[in-house]
Motif scaffolding. Sequence first.
Motif, PDB file in Angstrom:
ATOM      1  N   UNK A 212       0.827  -1.200   0.000  1.00 44.44           N
ATOM      2  CA  UNK A 212       0.000   0.000   0.000  1.00 44.44           C
ATOM      3  C   UNK A 212       0.868   1.260   0.000  1.00 44.44           C
ATOM      4  N   UNK A 213       1.999   1.195   0.664  1.00 38.71           N
ATOM      5  CA  UNK A 213       2.956   2.297   0.598  1.00 38.71           C
ATOM      6  C   UNK A 213       3.495   2.439  -0.818  1.00 38.71           C
ATOM      7  N   UNK A 214       3.769   1.313  -1.476  1.00 38.80           N
ATOM      8  CA  UNK A 214       4.257   1.329  -2.858  1.00 38.80           C
ATOM      9  C   UNK A 214       3.252   2.015  -3.776  1.00 38.80           C
ATOM     10  N   UNK A 215       1.972   1.690  -3.597  1.00 44.64           N
ATOM     11  CA  UNK A 215       0.932   2.279  -4.437  1.00 44.64           C
ATOM     12  C   UNK A 215       0.871   3.785  -4.248  1.00 44.64           C
ATOM     13  N   UNK A 216       0.919   4.250  -3.005  1.00 39.06           N
ATOM     14  CA  UNK A 216       0.855   5.687  -2.740  1.00 39.06           C
ATOM     15  C   UNK A 216       2.079   6.407  -3.311  1.00 39.06           C
ATOM     16  N   UNK A 217       3.254   5.789  -3.184  1.00 36.43           N
ATOM     17  CA  UNK A 217       4.469   6.389  -3.747  1.00 36.43           C
ATOM     18  C   UNK A 217       4.417   6.393  -5.273  1.00 36.43           C
ATOM     19  N   UNK A 218       3.776   5.375  -5.845  1.00 39.24           N
ATOM     20  CA  UNK A 218       3.636   5.330  -7.300  1.00 39.24           C
ATOM     21  C   UNK A 218       2.695   6.426  -7.792  1.00 39.24           C
ATOM     22  N   UNK A 219       1.653   6.703  -7.040  1.00 38.36           N
ATOM     23  CA  UNK A 219       0.747   7.804  -7.394  1.00 38.36           C
ATOM     24  C   UNK A 219       1.505   9.131  -7.353  1.00 38.36           C
ATOM     25  N   UNK A 220       2.314   9.315  -6.302  1.00 34.16           N
ATOM     26  CA  UNK A 220       3.135  10.524  -6.213  1.00 34.16           C
ATOM     27  C   UNK A 220       4.136  10.588  -7.361  1.00 34.16           C
ATOM     28  N   UNK A 221       4.726   9.442  -7.699  1.00 33.37           N
ATOM     29  CA  UNK A 221       5.668   9.397  -8.813  1.00 33.37           C
ATOM     30  C   UNK A 221       5.017   9.725 -10.142  1.00 33.37           C
ATOM     31  N   UNK A 222       3.762   9.306 -10.308  1.00 34.29           N
ATOM     32  CA  UNK A 222       3.037   9.626 -11.543  1.00 34.29           C
ATOM     33  C   UNK A 222       2.906  11.132 -11.712  1.00 34.29           C
ATOM     34  N   UNK A 223       2.630  11.836 -10.612  1.00 38.80           N
ATOM     35  CA  UNK A 223       2.555  13.290 -10.687  1.00 38.80           C
ATOM     36  C   UNK A 223       3.888  13.908 -11.045  1.00 38.80           C
TER      37      UNK A 223
END
Length: 318
Positions: A212-223
């Motif tokens: 779940x941390x990976x997913x949130x960091x991936x969302x931030x990375x997408x931005x």
Amino acid sequence: MTITFAVLLGFALDWLLGDPKKLPHPVCAVGKLISGTEKVLRRIFPATPASLTFAGIVLWLITCGVSFAVPFFLLRWLYHVNFWLGFAAETLLCWMIFARKSLADAGYHVYGAIKQSLEEGRKAIAWYVGRDTAELSEEGVIKAAVETVAENLTDGVVSPLVFMLIGGAPLGMLYKAVNTLDSMVGYHNDKYEYFGKFSAKMDDLFNFIPARLSALCMIAGAGMLHLDNRNALRIYRRDRSKHKSPNAGQTESVCAGALHIQLGGDASYFGKIVKKAAFGDPMRRVDRTDILAAVDLMTAASVFALVLCCVIRLIAKS
């Protein structure tokens, strides 16, 4: 501070050099331990569901116990002999536990192969996935590569990062043992349905928060990469729980949303079609450059996770 610096240096070495080819890799030793212990346990325990399940628990305890104890006592002794000797050894272990560059290289490998021909793409992706690849279309090869990069952000980078920052290289090695057990015995087939059940469940448990941390960091990375992080968040909220695994769908759903493509779906394993959920909306056809975008997204998420986890550790220790 010592553990934080060892993890940071290990991450940097993995970023620059990847897996050290000429050094014996500790994960290979874990794999040999699993194989040898499995053979012994199968001779000891009868082939009944209850006995095999118990044998699987014993396998997990032995493998994880040894994987933690050996580096723990070795590093303790080395630090006692000389601080810098111990620090160097811990940094080396952290380097070998991370797999960001190996994951990126896998994506680049498939991308280069699919540019040559579909047949080369099928051969390349077969190195990294368990599904049947001989009949995959170009779209199937690309999707498999993107899914591999997205899903393995958790067990290749973020989970090791979290556990190493909590307990140094020994806890990182324990996590790698958990992950290796799942990859070797955590299958739903006649041989491992009972023997590997505990290993599969424990892998789900260990990866629950890091996924779940990976997913949130991936969302931030997408931005950060000017991808569609709003759609990534939307698809994450909608599709993250569709996967049979409680963790795999977390990052796959984000990646699908960020790239405006659909991932997942039915796949063939050992000649049998397995029904699998789809993630995202097919807003456009997949393109081989999506593999490169997935690698960039994985890398950006890795950096976000590194910074976030190190800051949290430093604050907690202050």
